[in-house]
Design a protein around this motif. Structure first.
Motif, PDB file in Angstrom:
ATOM      1  N   PHE A 133       0.835  -1.207   0.000  1.00 25.84           N
ATOM      2  CA  PHE A 133       0.000   0.000   0.000  1.00 25.84           C
ATOM      3  C   PHE A 133       0.868   1.255   0.000  1.00 25.84           C
ATOM      4  CE2 PHE A 133      -2.076   3.434   2.301  1.00 25.84           C
ATOM      5  CZ  PHE A 133      -3.281   3.543   1.635  1.00 25.84           C
ATOM      6  N   VAL A 134       1.894   1.260   0.855  1.00 25.10           N
ATOM      7  CA  VAL A 134       2.783   2.425   0.921  1.00 25.10           C
ATOM      8  C   VAL A 134       3.500   2.634  -0.410  1.00 25.10           C
ATOM      9  CG1 VAL A 134       4.846   3.350   2.041  1.00 25.10           C
ATOM     10  CG2 VAL A 134       3.074   2.259   3.417  1.00 25.10           C
ATOM     11  N   PHE A 135       3.965   1.546  -1.022  1.00 25.23           N
ATOM     12  CA  PHE A 135       4.677   1.659  -2.289  1.00 25.23           C
ATOM     13  C   PHE A 135       3.775   2.206  -3.384  1.00 25.23           C
ATOM     14  CE2 PHE A 135       5.895  -0.183  -6.381  1.00 25.23           C
ATOM     15  CZ  PHE A 135       7.195   0.290  -6.506  1.00 25.23           C
ATOM     16  N   ASN A 136       2.560   1.636  -3.499  1.00 23.72           N
ATOM     17  CA  ASN A 136       1.646   2.094  -4.549  1.00 23.72           C
ATOM     18  C   ASN A 136       1.174   3.519  -4.320  1.00 23.72           C
ATOM     19  OD1 ASN A 136       1.816  -0.358  -5.883  1.00 23.72           O
ATOM     20  ND2 ASN A 136       0.032  -1.218  -4.849  1.00 23.72           N
ATOM     21  N   ARG A 137       1.012   3.888  -3.074  1.00 23.40           N
ATOM     22  CA  ARG A 137       0.483   5.208  -2.750  1.00 23.40           C
ATOM     23  C   ARG A 137       1.508   6.312  -2.972  1.00 23.40           C
ATOM     24  NH1 ARG A 137      -4.211   8.223  -1.587  1.00 23.40           N
ATOM     25  NH2 ARG A 137      -3.639   9.950  -0.209  1.00 23.40           N
ATOM     26  N   PHE A 138       2.702   6.111  -2.434  1.00 22.31           N
ATOM     27  CA  PHE A 138       3.666   7.209  -2.421  1.00 22.31           C
ATOM     28  C   PHE A 138       4.730   7.094  -3.520  1.00 22.31           C
ATOM     29  CE2 PHE A 138       2.115   6.745   1.952  1.00 22.31           C
ATOM     30  CZ  PHE A 138       1.657   8.025   2.181  1.00 22.31           C
ATOM     31  N   ILE A 139       4.963   5.915  -4.055  1.00 24.63           N
ATOM     32  CA  ILE A 139       5.966   5.770  -5.110  1.00 24.63           C
ATOM     33  C   ILE A 139       5.317   5.804  -6.493  1.00 24.63           C
ATOM     34  CG2 ILE A 139       7.827   4.327  -6.016  1.00 24.63           C
ATOM     35  CD1 ILE A 139       8.365   5.538  -3.252  1.00 24.63           C
ATOM     36  N   ARG A 140       4.240   5.049  -6.658  1.00 31.58           N
ATOM     37  CA  ARG A 140       3.584   4.990  -7.959  1.00 31.58           C
ATOM     38  C   ARG A 140       2.451   5.991  -8.093  1.00 31.58           C
ATOM     39  NH1 ARG A 140       2.160  -1.130  -9.331  1.00 31.58           N
ATOM     40  NH2 ARG A 140       1.597  -0.050 -11.263  1.00 31.58           N
ATOM     41  N   GLY A 141       2.054   6.617  -6.978  1.00 31.72           N
ATOM     42  CA  GLY A 141       1.002   7.623  -7.025  1.00 31.72           C
ATOM     43  C   GLY A 141      -0.369   7.055  -7.329  1.00 31.72           C
ATOM     44  N   ALA A 142      -0.627   5.813  -6.918  1.00 30.96           N
ATOM     45  CA  ALA A 142      -1.919   5.187  -7.206  1.00 30.96           C
ATOM     46  C   ALA A 142      -3.003   5.780  -6.311  1.00 30.96           C
ATOM     47  CB  ALA A 142      -1.827   3.679  -6.990  1.00 30.96           C
ATOM     48  N   LYS A 143      -4.235   5.718  -6.791  1.00 26.86           N
ATOM     49  CA  LYS A 143      -5.390   6.223  -6.055  1.00 26.86           C
ATOM     50  C   LYS A 143      -6.467   5.144  -6.003  1.00 26.86           C
ATOM     51  CE  LYS A 143      -3.636  10.391  -5.665  1.00 26.86           C
ATOM     52  NZ  LYS A 143      -3.230  10.959  -4.346  1.00 26.86           N
ATOM     53  N   GLY A 144      -7.340   5.251  -5.003  1.00 28.36           N
ATOM     54  CA  GLY A 144      -8.475   4.353  -4.909  1.00 28.36           C
ATOM     55  C   GLY A 144      -8.069   2.902  -4.717  1.00 28.36           C
ATOM     56  N   ASN A 145      -8.777   2.001  -5.407  1.00 28.66           N
ATOM     57  CA  ASN A 145      -8.495   0.575  -5.260  1.00 28.66           C
ATOM     58  C   ASN A 145      -7.127   0.175  -5.778  1.00 28.66           C
ATOM     59  OD1 ASN A 145     -11.044   0.191  -4.166  1.00 28.66           O
ATOM     60  ND2 ASN A 145     -11.980  -0.331  -6.146  1.00 28.66           N
ATOM     61  N   GLU A 146      -6.558   0.980  -6.660  1.00 29.30           N
ATOM     62  CA  GLU A 146      -5.250   0.663  -7.215  1.00 29.30           C
ATOM     63  C   GLU A 146      -4.144   0.732  -6.180  1.00 29.30           C
ATOM     64  OE1 GLU A 146      -4.803  -0.527 -10.146  1.00 29.30           O
ATOM     65  OE2 GLU A 146      -6.929  -0.332 -10.664  1.00 29.30           O
ATOM     66  N   GLN A 147      -4.441   1.290  -4.993  1.00 30.48           N
ATOM     67  CA  GLN A 147      -3.439   1.326  -3.929  1.00 30.48           C
ATOM     68  C   GLN A 147      -3.188  -0.057  -3.341  1.00 30.48           C
ATOM     69  OE1 GLN A 147      -3.843   5.281  -1.470  1.00 30.48           O
ATOM     70  NE2 GLN A 147      -5.890   4.534  -1.969  1.00 30.48           N
ATOM     71  N   CYS A 148      -4.144  -0.948  -3.479  1.00 34.76           N
ATOM     72  CA  CYS A 148      -3.982  -2.318  -2.979  1.00 34.76           C
ATOM     73  C   CYS A 148      -2.957  -3.044  -3.830  1.00 34.76           C
ATOM     74  CB  CYS A 148      -5.322  -3.045  -3.010  1.00 34.76           C
ATOM     75  SG  CYS A 148      -5.235  -4.774  -2.481  1.00 34.76           S
TER      76      CYS A 148
END
Length: 276
Positions: free
Chosen positions: A210-225
């Motif tokens: 979650f941390v990687f997708n949120r802060f590194i890849r900039g994912a939002k919503g369900n894509e943070q999983c």
């Protein structure tokens, strides 16, 4: 001359400190002989058990047929923890050993402890260790129950004594079998350890993903999983499997949609004016 005496005194003190530091309890052969015919004879060793009472006011040292202090026959001692003086008294000695063997318990008594000064008619302290049956106790360890004292002038050693209890499976009578005893395991078993490792690994995977997708890849919503597409596909497959396995009624017949029919020429409002 004074320097010689000081050197001698220092050497004696050093040897005394070294002897105390390397103290190893010694098993008393007479006591060992008395315990030989009991089911707890294997408890005879040079191990010293240290434990406290429930109120944490006293600390006890106890050994089975061994001394707890160097160059003495002390086998049970009591040390005060709350008082400033922290006085230590001897509760029982090896030269006062007495053993009673019964069908479901063994009582080990140590007499000739330090003398009472204000009660119990100035008799000597006595330690009574009651080895009782506990099918799940294993080797067990001692616990203090209570110190029985009285102010009566007619009191004797039978009225004033320290009562200890030692729950162990060694004194359980095998002839009384016939009933199954299930002992609850103490500590974590292999299955629990594996489960904890798996849950910890899965939690780390979710949090770090979650941390990687949120802060590194900039994912939002369900894509943070982490691996959202994979878990969504797994959920769909599980839902389809449950629908097939757990369905109790046949699927309902669905009406096929009737295709729409275009308006024919006879339905058109044609007039002569529109025709050329």
């Amino acid at each position: 001359m004074a320097s010689v005496w000081m050197f001698t005194l220092a050497a004696v003190c050093s040897l005394a400190v070294l002897a105390l530091a390397e103290f190893t309890p010694t098993v008393d052969p007479d006591c060992q002989k008395l315990m030989h015919s009991t089911p707890i004879s294997h408890l005879v060793s040079n191990q010293v058990y240290t434990f406290q009472d429930e109120k944490k006011e006293y600390e006890y040292k106890l050994a089975v047929c061994a001394n707890v202090a160097p160059y003495t026959r002390q086998t049970v001692t009591q040390r005060e923890l709350v008082a400033d003086a922290k006085r230590t008294v001897v509760v029982g000695r090896l030269n006062g050993t007495h053993v009673i063997k019964r069908q479901d318990y063994v009582e080990l008594t140590y007499y000739f402890g330090d003398q009472y000064h204000t009660h119990c008619s100035n008799t000597h302290r006595t330690a009574r260790i009651m080895f009782v049956c506990d099918p799940c106790g294993g080797r067990g360890s001692p616990q203090v129950v209570e110190e029985y004292t009285t102010d009566s002038k007619e009191s004797t050693n039978s009225h004033c004594f320290y009562q200890f209890e030692w729950a162990t499976s060694d004194v359980c009578n095998p002839k009384e079998g016939g009933r199954l005893v299930i002992c609850k395991p103490t500590g974590l078993g292999p299955g629990s350890i594996v489960l904890i490792v798996l849950l910890s690994t899965f939690a780390a995977y979710i949090i770090l993903g979650f941390v990687f997708n949120r802060f590194i890849r900039g994912a939002k919503g369900n894509e943070q999983c982490p691996n959202y597409a994979f878990w969504a596909m797994c959920g769909d497959r599980m839902a389809d499997g449950c629908d097939v396995v757990c369905r109790s009624k046949p699927p309902s017949i669905q009406m096929k949609p009737i295709p729409s029919v275009g308006r024919g020429d006879h339905q058109l409002d044609l007039s002569g004016d529109d025709l050329e």
